[in-house]
Design an enzyme around this catalytic site. Structure first.
Site, mmCIF file in Angstrom:
data_model
loop_
_atom_site.group_PDB
_atom_site.id
_atom_site.type_symbol
_atom_site.label_atom_id
_atom_site.label_comp_id
_atom_site.label_asym_id
_atom_site.label_seq_id
_atom_site.Cartn_x
_atom_site.Cartn_y
_atom_site.Cartn_z
ATOM 1 N N ARG A 62 0.823 -1.215 0.000
ATOM 2 C CA ARG A 62 0.000 0.000 0.000
ATOM 3 C C ARG A 62 0.855 1.260 0.000
ATOM 4 O O ARG A 62 0.397 2.323 -0.424
ATOM 5 C CB ARG A 62 -0.993 -0.038 1.162
ATOM 6 C CG ARG A 62 -2.070 -1.112 0.961
ATOM 7 C CD ARG A 62 -3.082 -1.131 2.074
ATOM 8 N NE ARG A 62 -2.539 -1.554 3.341
ATOM 9 C CZ ARG A 62 -2.521 -2.819 3.780
ATOM 10 N NH1 ARG A 62 -3.045 -3.775 3.049
ATOM 11 N NH2 ARG A 62 -2.003 -3.119 4.946
ATOM 12 N N GLU A 99 4.967 -10.588 15.083
ATOM 13 C CA GLU A 99 4.403 -11.138 16.326
ATOM 14 C C GLU A 99 4.873 -12.584 16.510
ATOM 15 O O GLU A 99 5.300 -12.982 17.589
ATOM 16 C CB GLU A 99 2.874 -11.061 16.241
ATOM 17 C CG GLU A 99 2.205 -11.237 17.574
ATOM 18 C CD GLU A 99 0.690 -11.064 17.449
ATOM 19 O OE1 GLU A 99 0.213 -10.618 16.396
ATOM 20 O OE2 GLU A 99 0.006 -11.405 18.434
HETATM 21 P P1 AMP Z 1 3.806 -2.215 11.848
HETATM 22 O O1 AMP Z 1 5.095 -2.805 11.330
HETATM 23 O O2 AMP Z 1 3.279 -2.927 13.057
HETATM 24 O O3 AMP Z 1 3.916 -0.718 12.058
HETATM 25 O O4 AMP Z 1 2.700 -2.496 10.753
HETATM 26 C C1 AMP Z 1 2.591 -1.686 9.644
HETATM 27 C C2 AMP Z 1 2.143 -2.444 8.422
HETATM 28 O O5 AMP Z 1 1.076 -3.361 8.701
HETATM 29 C C3 AMP Z 1 1.641 -1.458 7.405
HETATM 30 O O6 AMP Z 1 2.216 -1.793 6.147
HETATM 31 C C4 AMP Z 1 0.136 -1.608 7.429
HETATM 32 O O7 AMP Z 1 -0.341 -1.617 6.111
HETATM 33 C C5 AMP Z 1 -0.149 -2.932 8.142
HETATM 34 N N1 AMP Z 1 -1.117 -2.801 9.263
HETATM 35 C C6 AMP Z 1 -0.857 -2.989 10.584
HETATM 36 N N2 AMP Z 1 -1.954 -2.825 11.350
HETATM 37 C C7 AMP Z 1 -2.950 -2.505 10.502
HETATM 38 C C8 AMP Z 1 -4.351 -2.164 10.677
HETATM 39 N N3 AMP Z 1 -4.947 -2.145 11.890
HETATM 40 N N4 AMP Z 1 -5.071 -1.868 9.580
HETATM 41 C C9 AMP Z 1 -4.499 -1.883 8.348
HETATM 42 N N5 AMP Z 1 -3.202 -2.184 8.117
HETATM 43 C C10 AMP Z 1 -2.428 -2.495 9.172
#
Ligand code: AMP
Length: 179
Positions: A62, A99
């Site tokens: 995205r 995770e």
């Molecule tokens: P993080 O590495 O935990 O910051 O996760 C970020 C990535 O996971 C991004 O590329 C987001 O597109 C996806 N992501 C994580 N949580 C969500 C959520 N609640 N809704 C949509 N996309 C998410």
């Protein structure tokens, strides 16, 4: 002048996707809205105009959508940061913890270097794990990485704060409560 566009109201929430308990913040409803998509690119670009960014780096998948528009607005090149095994040329990779388990992102080794100033972009920051890995990866090329932009912040999870601790100025268009 048209009506002001409320970007947050154009992002829909899908509960229990991809698994129970997750509120998935879905940007497809924003990007399918012509004025909403355009406005989100304009707002993302506004703080970075005339700041000398040579490239925008977007995180698969995205981050590519917003990153391409942002790169055009900033008259910068676009760098895809991809999941492992997708880029055809010589790559450098960076592992990061999920995770459960670990994942790897990659960039072409010759995509950017010490003369470049790269702006990082993704749709959403949650734990910050993906973005921090992307910053570390880009910095290993010698490029200057000082700023990251996201459409959505989930501040209760704290990823943006963690990214700021890596000397990155973080800007987000909207934020949602909860996880
Ligand atoms: P993080 O590495 O935990 O910051 O996760 C970020 C990535 O996971 C991004 O590329 C987001 O597109 C996806 N992501 C994580 N949580 C969500 C959520 N609640 N809704 C949509 N996309 C998410």
């Amino acid at each position: 002048m048209g009506e002001a566009i409320d970007i947050k109201s154009l992002i829909r929430t899908i509960p229990d996707y991809p698994k129970a308990g997750i509120l998935f913040r879905d940007i497809t409803s924003l990007i399918e809205h012509p004025a909403g998509f355009r406005e989100s690119i304009k707002q993302l670009a506004a703080p970075y105009r005339d700041k000398g960014f040579t490239h925008v780096a977007g995180i698969e998948a995205r981050g590519f959508i917003f990153g391409a528009g942002l790169a055009i607005e900033l008259e910068a090149g676009f760098i895809p940061i991809r999941k492992s095994g997708k880029l055809p040329g010589e790559t450098i990779g960076q592992n990061y913890a999920l995770e459960y388990g670990v994942d790897t992102i990659e960039v072409h080794a010759d995509a950017v270097g010490p003369n470049d100033h790269v702006l990082l972009i993704d749709d959403l920051i949650a734990t910050g794990g993906t973005a921090i890995a992307a910053v570390n990866l880009l910095r290993r090329t010698g490029a200057k990485v000082t700023d990251a932009a996201f459409v959505i912040d989930l501040p209760e999870i704290g990823g943006a704060e963690k990214l700021r601790a890596h000397d990155i100025e973080v800007k987000c268009l909207v934020s949602f409560e909860g996880h």
